[in-house]
Scaffold this active site. Structure first.
Site, mmCIF file in Angstrom:
data_model
loop_
_atom_site.group_PDB
_atom_site.id
_atom_site.type_symbol
_atom_site.label_atom_id
_atom_site.label_comp_id
_atom_site.label_asym_id
_atom_site.label_seq_id
_atom_site.Cartn_x
_atom_site.Cartn_y
_atom_site.Cartn_z
ATOM 1 N N ASN A 57 0.869 -1.183 0.000
ATOM 2 C CA ASN A 57 0.000 0.000 0.000
ATOM 3 C C ASN A 57 0.903 1.229 0.000
ATOM 4 O O ASN A 57 1.521 1.542 1.008
ATOM 5 C CB ASN A 57 -0.895 -0.040 1.249
ATOM 6 C CG ASN A 57 -1.745 1.211 1.376
ATOM 7 O OD1 ASN A 57 -1.817 2.023 0.449
ATOM 8 N ND2 ASN A 57 -2.386 1.364 2.524
ATOM 9 N N TRP A 58 0.948 1.901 -1.139
ATOM 10 C CA TRP A 58 1.875 3.039 -1.277
ATOM 11 C C TRP A 58 1.339 4.306 -0.629
ATOM 12 O O TRP A 58 2.028 5.313 -0.579
ATOM 13 C CB TRP A 58 2.169 3.296 -2.759
ATOM 14 C CG TRP A 58 2.935 2.196 -3.438
ATOM 15 C CD1 TRP A 58 3.274 0.966 -2.908
ATOM 16 C CD2 TRP A 58 3.481 2.215 -4.757
ATOM 17 N NE1 TRP A 58 3.977 0.234 -3.830
ATOM 18 C CE2 TRP A 58 4.116 0.977 -4.975
ATOM 19 C CE3 TRP A 58 3.473 3.161 -5.783
ATOM 20 C CZ2 TRP A 58 4.754 0.667 -6.178
ATOM 21 C CZ3 TRP A 58 4.105 2.856 -6.986
ATOM 22 C CH2 TRP A 58 4.742 1.613 -7.167
ATOM 23 N N LYS A 59 0.097 4.294 -0.213
ATOM 24 C CA LYS A 59 -0.526 5.474 0.420
ATOM 25 C C LYS A 59 -0.314 6.703 -0.480
ATOM 26 O O LYS A 59 -0.334 6.571 -1.697
ATOM 27 C CB LYS A 59 0.010 5.636 1.835
ATOM 28 C CG LYS A 59 -0.121 4.319 2.630
ATOM 29 C CD LYS A 59 0.156 4.426 4.088
ATOM 30 C CE LYS A 59 -0.033 3.051 4.743
ATOM 31 N NZ LYS A 59 0.152 3.062 6.183
ATOM 32 N N GLY B 163 3.060 2.110 10.807
ATOM 33 C CA GLY B 163 4.001 3.212 10.611
ATOM 34 C C GLY B 163 4.728 3.620 11.872
ATOM 35 O O GLY B 163 5.377 4.670 11.916
ATOM 36 N N GLU C 63 -4.760 -5.182 10.772
ATOM 37 C CA GLU C 63 -3.729 -4.169 10.979
ATOM 38 C C GLU C 63 -3.976 -3.459 12.305
ATOM 39 O O GLU C 63 -4.784 -2.520 12.366
ATOM 40 C CB GLU C 63 -3.772 -3.138 9.848
ATOM 41 C CG GLU C 63 -3.556 -3.725 8.476
ATOM 42 C CD GLU C 63 -3.031 -2.683 7.504
ATOM 43 O OE1 GLU C 63 -1.980 -2.926 6.916
ATOM 44 O OE2 GLU C 63 -3.652 -1.628 7.350
ATOM 45 N N HIS D 270 -9.089 0.899 5.372
ATOM 46 C CA HIS D 270 -7.788 1.156 6.003
ATOM 47 C C HIS D 270 -7.969 2.085 7.197
ATOM 48 O O HIS D 270 -8.799 2.997 7.171
ATOM 49 C CB HIS D 270 -6.817 1.763 4.981
ATOM 50 C CG HIS D 270 -5.412 1.748 5.496
ATOM 51 N ND1 HIS D 270 -4.955 2.679 6.382
ATOM 52 C CD2 HIS D 270 -4.396 0.870 5.295
ATOM 53 C CE1 HIS D 270 -3.692 2.388 6.691
ATOM 54 N NE2 HIS D 270 -3.337 1.303 6.051
ATOM 55 N N GLU E 234 -6.356 4.523 8.184
ATOM 56 C CA GLU E 234 -6.197 5.950 7.884
ATOM 57 C C GLU E 234 -7.470 6.520 7.271
ATOM 58 O O GLU E 234 -7.813 7.680 7.518
ATOM 59 C CB GLU E 234 -4.978 6.147 6.959
ATOM 60 C CG GLU E 234 -3.676 5.904 7.731
ATOM 61 C CD GLU E 234 -2.549 5.303 6.912
ATOM 62 O OE1 GLU E 234 -2.595 5.352 5.676
ATOM 63 O OE2 GLU E 234 -1.613 4.763 7.536
ATOM 64 N N SER F 104 4.111 -2.274 10.231
ATOM 65 C CA SER F 104 5.567 -2.289 10.414
ATOM 66 C C SER F 104 6.223 -3.620 10.040
ATOM 67 O O SER F 104 7.168 -4.055 10.702
ATOM 68 C CB SER F 104 5.936 -1.872 11.844
ATOM 69 O OG SER F 104 5.520 -0.544 12.097
ATOM 70 N N GLY G 150 3.185 -1.184 4.188
ATOM 71 C CA GLY G 150 3.166 0.247 3.898
ATOM 72 C C GLY G 150 4.565 0.731 3.540
ATOM 73 O O GLY G 150 5.046 0.535 2.421
ATOM 74 N N GLY G 151 5.236 1.348 4.498
ATOM 75 C CA GLY G 151 6.531 1.990 4.265
ATOM 76 C C GLY G 151 7.533 1.124 3.509
ATOM 77 O O GLY G 151 8.199 1.597 2.579
HETATM 78 O O1 LIG Z 1 -1.443 -0.540 4.631
HETATM 79 C C1 LIG Z 1 -0.389 -0.762 5.234
HETATM 80 C C2 LIG Z 1 -0.291 -0.536 6.649
HETATM 81 O O2 LIG Z 1 -0.856 0.669 7.018
HETATM 82 C C3 LIG Z 1 1.058 -0.781 7.246
HETATM 83 O O3 LIG Z 1 1.912 0.320 7.087
HETATM 84 P P1 LIG Z 1 3.428 0.207 7.601
HETATM 85 O O4 LIG Z 1 3.987 -1.047 6.986
HETATM 86 O O5 LIG Z 1 4.112 1.448 7.107
HETATM 87 O O6 LIG Z 1 3.369 0.106 9.093
#
Ligand SMILES: O=C[C@H](O)COP(=O)(O)O
Length: 249
Positions: A9-11, A172, A166, A94, A96, A212, A233-234
């Site tokens: 997920n590149w957000k 994050g 999640e 999600h 967010e 994470s 994510g990151g």
């Molecule tokens: O969609 C992915 C999640 O929000 C995990 O994000 P993260 O891997 O940066 O903690």
């Protein structure tokens, strides 16, 4: 045998050139894997991502969509618009979206219903906040998120659902749920689905862990029997890290 899935997920990251460059790098480094690999760039770069991945097994997902067919919903994107550019997977729920855009279980139920009706796959995200875990309410919170958004679906619809647990406190933050915490919750999720439907639906749905996940913790998390992959994510923004996580499945 459940499908193993690693989704990135590149957000709100990467412009068009960066999207194309990251996908070219990732395609070159993609390890030999039976896992389904999915990337989810921003809406404006979905078409570019599809073009870049024409000859690839990597699939493309949107990060959100509206439940309505079309109409006066400024700033929104419909299922048909996604399908029109051959994007048939969507991430819904999600944390967010829930936290910053007020998305409720009730709204998400409508979005999931639309996705199913349109023949799309949904990566449905849910998970407890830190206070829920501290107060030992994490199981009941997760149960109600599932029940409110998904348990009106018929059995057939579950073939199009991928779950992503999640825990919000792990997103994050660098703080990952331990492999044991992930396994405990994933087993609970399966048990909850088995009670609401039946054991075969519970056994067949892929449940991803997100929060994470990094190259150095991925294999411990993925080794747990009820963890079928990750929503990253990151670490999905760097081809080396994402490829290493895919290799860990
Ligand atoms: O969609 C992915 C999640 O929000 C995990 O994000 P993260 O891997 O940066 O903690």
């Amino acid at each position: 045998m459940r499908t193993k899935i690693v989704a990135g997920n590149w957000k709100m990251n990467k412009n068009m050139e960066e999207t194309e460059a990251l996908l070219a790098e990732l395609s070159a480094k993609l390890p030999d894997t039976k896992a389904q690999v999915i990337v989810s760039p921003t809406f404006v770069n979905l078409a570019a991502a599809k073009r870049s991945l024409q000859a690839s097994t990597i699939q493309v997902a949107a990060q959100n969509m509206h439940f309505a067919e079309s109409g006066a919903y400024t700033g929104e994107i419909s299922a048909d618009m996604l399908l029109n550019i051959d994007v048939d997977i969507v991430i819904l729920g999600h944390s967010e979206r829930r936290a910053y855009f007020g998305e409720t279980d009730e709204l998400l139920a409508k979005k999931v219903k639309t996705a199913i009706e349109k023949g799309m796959k949904t990566i449905f995200c849910f998970g407890e906040e830190l206070e829920d875990r501290k107060s030992d309410n994490h199981f009941s919170v997760v149960e109600s998120q599932l029940k409110n958004a998904l348990f009106d679906l018929d059995a057939e619809a579950w073939k199009s659902i991928i779950l992503a647990y999640e825990p919000v406190w792990a997103i994050g933050t660098g703080e990952t749920a331990s492999p044991e915490q992930a396994q405990e919750m994933h087993a609970f999720i399966r048990k909850t689905i088995a009670s609401a439907y039946d054991a075969s639906i519970a056994d067949e749905v892929s449940i991803l862990y997100g929060g994470s996940v990094k190259p150095d913790n991925a294999s411990d998390i993925f080794s747990k029997p009820d963890v079928d992959g990750g929503l990253i994510g990151g670490a999905s923004l760097k081809s080396d890290d994402f490829a290493a996580i895919i290799a860990a499945i």
